[in-house]
Design a protein around this motif. Structure first.
Motif, PDB file in Angstrom:
ATOM      1  N   GLN A  93      32.263  52.455  -5.934  1.00  0.00           N
ATOM      2  CA  GLN A  93      31.697  51.127  -5.685  1.00  0.00           C
ATOM      3  C   GLN A  93      30.674  50.759  -6.749  1.00  0.00           C
ATOM      4  OE1 GLN A  93      30.413  51.257  -1.604  1.00  0.00           O
ATOM      5  NE2 GLN A  93      31.999  49.798  -1.012  1.00  0.00           N
ATOM      6  N   ASN A  99      35.855  42.790  -4.328  1.00  0.00           N
ATOM      7  CA  ASN A  99      35.551  43.386  -3.020  1.00  0.00           C
ATOM      8  C   ASN A  99      34.286  42.802  -2.399  1.00  0.00           C
ATOM      9  OD1 ASN A  99      34.563  45.172  -5.288  1.00  0.00           O
ATOM     10  ND2 ASN A  99      33.314  45.902  -3.590  1.00  0.00           N
ATOM     11  N   LYS A 158      36.243  42.526   1.572  1.00  0.00           N
ATOM     12  CA  LYS A 158      36.290  43.996   1.430  1.00  0.00           C
ATOM     13  C   LYS A 158      37.729  44.503   1.477  1.00  0.00           C
ATOM     14  CE  LYS A 158      35.620  44.878   6.302  1.00  0.00           C
ATOM     15  NZ  LYS A 158      34.888  45.424   7.378  1.00  0.00           N
ATOM     16  N   THR A 213      35.756  51.721  -2.724  1.00  0.00           N
ATOM     17  CA  THR A 213      36.026  51.463  -4.142  1.00  0.00           C
ATOM     18  C   THR A 213      35.554  50.048  -4.488  1.00  0.00           C
ATOM     19  OG1 THR A 213      38.211  50.437  -3.910  1.00  0.00           O
ATOM     20  CG2 THR A 213      38.137  52.844  -3.875  1.00  0.00           C
ATOM     21  N   SER A 214      35.789  49.632  -5.718  1.00  0.00           N
ATOM     22  CA  SER A 214      35.449  48.257  -6.080  1.00  0.00           C
ATOM     23  C   SER A 214      36.487  47.710  -7.051  1.00  0.00           C
ATOM     24  CB  SER A 214      34.044  48.183  -6.688  1.00  0.00           C
ATOM     25  OG  SER A 214      33.938  49.098  -7.744  1.00  0.00           O
TER      26      SER A 214
END
Ligand code: FAD
Length: 440
Positions: free
Chosen positions: A293, A317, A321, A328-329
């Protein structure tokens, strides 16, 4: 013979089909060059990440558009989101719009912006260019530090050569109190501007809207069917696969420059040479999925300074989300060029630099990258040249005389939103229905 042929199954073309069907028109054929419908509203998935063609956020002011979204996809499926956007310059984030949020920038920048704002001319001279427009409303400092560099990067075009009609209606106006207060203390950005909040599908990306709309249309969509020639006299379109279709009314949402090039030539051709006058920026949209992230809290960030290869970065994200696997991103960056001046291959170095810079800006590393999807938009932002201001209306009227309705963002060669694509489809359908009632 189909009554109406529609070129392009983006939002405008599908909205036209939807509204024609609502009015009882059934004999419609839609030709789409790509493998699936949606145009700019397609979403791509890769390894659990969902990417759109850069940020596509719904700003709704027309109740009919709201109802349309509800009918097609269900409004409850969309999240309502308060914008978190910023401008990153001189290593500082300031909230959008900059004219109300100078606080935190270097003193010299604040001084130039405030003084420029206070000293701008209060006498309204003839405003020809976007540069004049920005100077008149915001003053020399804001033009120097934001309006000039940012718009020039977005469009790959000097703003002194842009017509004043370019996007002014979207730029939040400001008062002297807001400028001065925003320079002295952190000010609240909530509720400022047309995009202060927006709707976006909770899952699946913006293509959800297209999928819902397709389920409400019965007209056939012929995909991988590129229209390459239009014979306006015979009222016939010719496709790359060798097939041809005659029509009574032609709605085209293809870019106007390609439409005029596809027309059959005649000795006294009103359309000859027109395509060369129609300029637009092309956009490279690099989407990156990371295994970790990022701490960046924004939905999107503007980069006016040329130190960065991209002019805008968005964090998928943070928008929903569900666009990235948990923990994660994912982000997008945008790079612009004018395809008639710069070859796409010449942009490769800038693309590689953009990925490195984005990764470092997000506090991540190259090892974190697990997905990378580059989407190309050969037509992205129409360039509002003085030629366009003088000739566009006449050009669209000349096409109408041949029963060719060139509509939508690129069909009408304009800057416009998804709501306007819906409205353009509605308007052209209403026009054709009225003509049919009149016996045409
Ligand atoms: C970078 C960017 C960001 C945007 N962000 C937003 C946003 O946040 N909010 C918002 O409301 N709007 C946004 N928009 C605007 C929105 O994308 C458009 O208004 C809308 O998608 C236009 O739909 P359209 O059908 O007119 O065009 P398109 O989506 O381009 O559809 C045209 C279709 O025609 C097809 N076609 C073209 N030529 C041919 C041919 N010769 N034969 C057959 N088919 C052909 C194409 O493949 C395409 O499917 C954004 C636009 C861009 C470029």
């Amino acid at each position: 013979m189909p009554d109406v042929v529609i070129v392009g199954a983006g939002l405008t073309g599908l909205s036209a089909a939807y509204h024609l069907e609502q009015q009882g028109v059934r004999d419609i054929l839609i030709c789409e060059q790509e493998e699936r419908p949606g145009g700019l509203l397609r979403s791509h998935t890769d390894q659990g990440y969902t990417f759109d063609y850069t940020g596509h956020f719904l700003h709704i002011s027309n109740p009919a558009f709201r109802q349309f979204i509800d009918d097609c996809a269900g409004l409850s499926f969309f999240g309502s989101i308060e914008r978190k956007s910023a401008i990153f310059m001189h290593n500082v984030h300031v909230p959008y719009p900059i004219q109300m949020h100078l606080y935190g920038l270097p003193a010299e920048v604040i001084y130039e912006c405030v003084m420029g704002y206070l000293q701008r001319s209060s006498r309204k001279k003839k405003i020809d260019s976007f540069y004049d427009w920005a100077l008149f409303y915001f003053g020399a400092g804001f033009v120097k530090h934001f309006f000039d560099p940012y718009n020039a990067r977005l469009l790959s075009w000097p703003i002194k050569k842009l017509h004043a009609g370019w996007t002014g209606r979207f730029v939040p106006q400001t008062t002297v109190q807001q400028v001065v207060r925003g320079a002295l203390v952190p000010a609240d950005a909530t509720g400022v501007g047309y995009n202060s909040s927006f709707l976006y599908p909770q899952r699946g990306g913006i293509e959800v809207l297209i999928k819902g709309l397709l389920s409400r249309i019965t007209s056939p969509v012929y995909t991988t069917t590129k229209v390459v020639k239009i014979d306006q006299q015979k009222k016939c379109i010719y496709c790359a696969d060798g097939k041809s279709y005659t029509y009574r009314h032609l709605i085209t949402t293809a870019p106007l420059d390609t439409t005029v090039q596809a027309l059959a030539r005649s000795p006294h051709d009103a359309f000859a040479g027109v395509a060369r006058q129609l300029w637009c920026s092309s956009l490279i949209n690099i989407n990156i999925g990371y295994a970790r992230q990022t701490a960046q809290p924004y939905h999107w960030v503007y980069f006016p300074q040329p130190t960065y290869a991209f002019y805008r970065l968005g964090v998928w994200n943070n928008i929903s989300k569900h666009l990235a696997p948990a923990g994660t991103s994912s982000v997008y960056v945008e790079l612009s060029y004018q395809a008639r001046k710069t070859k796409r291959s010449a942009m490769q170095g800038a693309c590689e630099q953009a990925i490195e810079q984005a990764t470092s800006y997000l506090g991540l590393t190259a090892q974190d990258i697990v997905s990378q999807v580059t989407l190309e938009l050969p037509h992205a932002y129409v360039t509002y040249t003085p030629w366009r201001a003088r000739h566009l209306a006449g050009l669209l009227s000349a096409l109408k005389e041949h029963d060719i309705y060139s509509v939508g963002r690129f069909g009408e060669w304009k800057y416009s939103s998804m709501q306007e694509a819906f409205e353009d489809g509605y308007a052209v359908a209403a026009h054709i229905v009225a003509r049919r009632k009149g016996g045409h």
